[in-house]
Design an enzyme around this catalytic site. Structure first.
Site, PDB file in Angstrom:
ATOM      1  N   ASN A  24       2.304   1.485   4.366  1.00 46.71           N
ATOM      2  CA  ASN A  24       2.609   0.205   5.050  1.00 46.71           C
ATOM      3  C   ASN A  24       2.319   0.283   6.557  1.00 46.71           C
ATOM      4  O   ASN A  24       3.015  -0.335   7.366  1.00 46.71           O
ATOM      5  CB  ASN A  24       4.062  -0.239   4.776  1.00 46.71           C
ATOM      6  CG  ASN A  24       4.381  -1.666   5.188  1.00 46.71           C
ATOM      7  OD1 ASN A  24       5.522  -1.986   5.492  1.00 46.71           O
ATOM      8  ND2 ASN A  24       3.405  -2.553   5.188  1.00 46.71           N
ATOM      9  N   CYS A  65       0.861  -1.185   0.000  1.00 44.06           N
ATOM     10  CA  CYS A  65       0.000   0.000   0.000  1.00 44.06           C
ATOM     11  C   CYS A  65       0.896   1.233   0.000  1.00 44.06           C
ATOM     12  O   CYS A  65       2.068   1.146  -0.394  1.00 44.06           O
ATOM     13  CB  CYS A  65      -0.968  -0.022   1.180  1.00 44.06           C
ATOM     14  SG  CYS A  65      -0.182   0.021   2.804  1.00 44.06           S
ATOM     15  N   ASP A  85      -8.077   3.823   0.890  1.00 40.67           N
ATOM     16  CA  ASP A  85      -7.128   4.282   1.911  1.00 40.67           C
ATOM     17  C   ASP A  85      -7.902   4.819   3.126  1.00 40.67           C
ATOM     18  O   ASP A  85      -8.637   5.792   3.005  1.00 40.67           O
ATOM     19  CB  ASP A  85      -6.268   5.393   1.280  1.00 40.67           C
ATOM     20  CG  ASP A  85      -5.175   5.861   2.212  1.00 40.67           C
ATOM     21  OD1 ASP A  85      -5.221   5.515   3.408  1.00 40.67           O
ATOM     22  OD2 ASP A  85      -4.287   6.568   1.725  1.00 40.67           O
ATOM     23  N   CYS A 143      -1.400   0.803   7.391  1.00 37.74           N
ATOM     24  CA  CYS A 143      -2.845   0.510   7.521  1.00 37.74           C
ATOM     25  C   CYS A 143      -3.249  -0.731   6.711  1.00 37.74           C
ATOM     26  O   CYS A 143      -3.469  -1.802   7.282  1.00 37.74           O
ATOM     27  CB  CYS A 143      -3.685   1.711   7.089  1.00 37.74           C
ATOM     28  SG  CYS A 143      -3.392   3.210   8.052  1.00 37.74           S
ATOM     29  N   ARG A 144      -3.361  -0.585   5.384  1.00 38.20           N
ATOM     30  CA  ARG A 144      -3.929  -1.663   4.567  1.00 38.20           C
ATOM     31  C   ARG A 144      -3.006  -2.867   4.413  1.00 38.20           C
ATOM     32  O   ARG A 144      -3.410  -4.011   4.674  1.00 38.20           O
ATOM     33  CB  ARG A 144      -4.321  -1.118   3.183  1.00 38.20           C
ATOM     34  CG  ARG A 144      -5.476  -0.149   3.237  1.00 38.20           C
ATOM     35  CD  ARG A 144      -5.596   0.634   1.938  1.00 38.20           C
ATOM     36  NE  ARG A 144      -4.468   1.551   1.775  1.00 38.20           N
ATOM     37  CZ  ARG A 144      -4.248   2.289   0.714  1.00 38.20           C
ATOM     38  NH1 ARG A 144      -5.072   2.191  -0.311  1.00 38.20           N
ATOM     39  NH2 ARG A 144      -3.207   3.102   0.663  1.00 38.20           N
ATOM     40  N   SER A 145      -1.756  -2.642   3.965  1.00 35.89           N
ATOM     41  CA  SER A 145      -0.901  -3.816   3.702  1.00 35.89           C
ATOM     42  C   SER A 145      -0.498  -4.580   4.967  1.00 35.89           C
ATOM     43  O   SER A 145      -0.447  -5.811   4.924  1.00 35.89           O
ATOM     44  CB  SER A 145       0.309  -3.466   2.826  1.00 35.89           C
ATOM     45  OG  SER A 145       1.150  -2.522   3.432  1.00 35.89           O
TER      46      SER A 145
HETATM   47  P1  4NP Z   1      -1.771   2.840   4.096  1.00 36.41           P
HETATM   48  O1  4NP Z   1      -2.391   4.210   4.657  1.00 36.41           O
HETATM   49  O2  4NP Z   1      -1.218   3.146   2.724  1.00 36.41           O
HETATM   50  O3  4NP Z   1      -2.934   1.928   4.035  1.00 36.41           O
HETATM   51  O4  4NP Z   1      -0.698   2.423   5.076  1.00 36.41           O
HETATM   52  C1  4NP Z   1      -1.673   5.414   4.701  1.00 36.41           C
HETATM   53  C2  4NP Z   1      -0.772   5.633   5.733  1.00 36.41           C
HETATM   54  C3  4NP Z   1      -0.091   6.837   5.783  1.00 36.41           C
HETATM   55  C4  4NP Z   1      -0.320   7.805   4.815  1.00 36.41           C
HETATM   56  C5  4NP Z   1      -1.212   7.566   3.784  1.00 36.41           C
HETATM   57  C6  4NP Z   1      -1.893   6.365   3.729  1.00 36.41           C
HETATM   58  N1  4NP Z   1       0.359   9.045   4.910  1.00 36.41           N
HETATM   59  O5  4NP Z   1       0.043   9.920   4.071  1.00 36.41           O
HETATM   60  O6  4NP Z   1       1.215   9.219   5.785  1.00 36.41           O
END
Ligand code: 4NP
Length: 163
Positions: A14, A11, A128, A16-18
């Protein structure tokens, strides 16, 4: 010697989703007794959260549903991943685009959308949840559970001997 298959979930951050996909899929792999044959990892296309544990909101929802998020720390995807993994599975189009650019012509890795393995929905992305949209973290977990079941069925078929 038995075959092994490796899967990398990717994702943006790294956190939340992955990592949720990492925890859910490794739990299903363990439940199926396939932990010696299926290698599971996760990474982000971005570098902001390198070394951090998963987001507390993801961990809470995962734990409420019986998934262990321990020993998962954010790292950034790298070109070596394209040689190491059999499957690199993107959470959304933005990340798929980045991975497509990093992928070299020679690599035999299968680059796909994680959601393409779900038999429960036709949507191709895991939204997201970081900034709090679309039902957030519970919805993400539900999508990931569906795709993990489909992915496990698929990988199990790949592990079967060809005769
Ligand atoms: P992820 O979510 O891609 O599912 O881990 C996010 C975590 C952090 C950010 C964006 C999405 N960020 O902008 O810091």
């Amino acid at each position: 010697m038995s075959r092994s298959i490796s899967v990398l979930f990717v994702c943006l951050g790294n956190i939340c989703r992955s990592p949720t996909a990492h925890a859910v899929f490794r739990s299903k792999v363990k439940e199926a007794g396939l932990q010696d044959q299926i290698v599971v990892d996760s990474a982000g296309t971005g570098s902001w959260h390198i070394g951090e544990p998963p987001d507390a909101r993801s961990t809470e929802v995962a734990e409420q549903n019986g998934y262990d998020m321990s020993e998962i720390f954010a790292r950034q995807v790298c070109t070596e991943d394209f040689d190491k993994f059999d499957y690199i599975l993107a959470m959304d189009k933005e990340n798929h685009n980045v991975l497509q650019r990093l992928k070299t012509e020679s690599g035999s890795v299968i680059l796909d959308y994680f959601m393409s393995f779900s038999k429960r929905t036709k949507r191709f992305d895991v939204p997201d949840p970081y900034f709090g949209t679309e039902g957030g973290f519970d919805h993400v977990l539900e999508l990931i559970e569906g795709a993990s079941d489909g992915l496990l069925d698929h990988v199990r078929q790949q592990l079967k001997p060809p005769f």
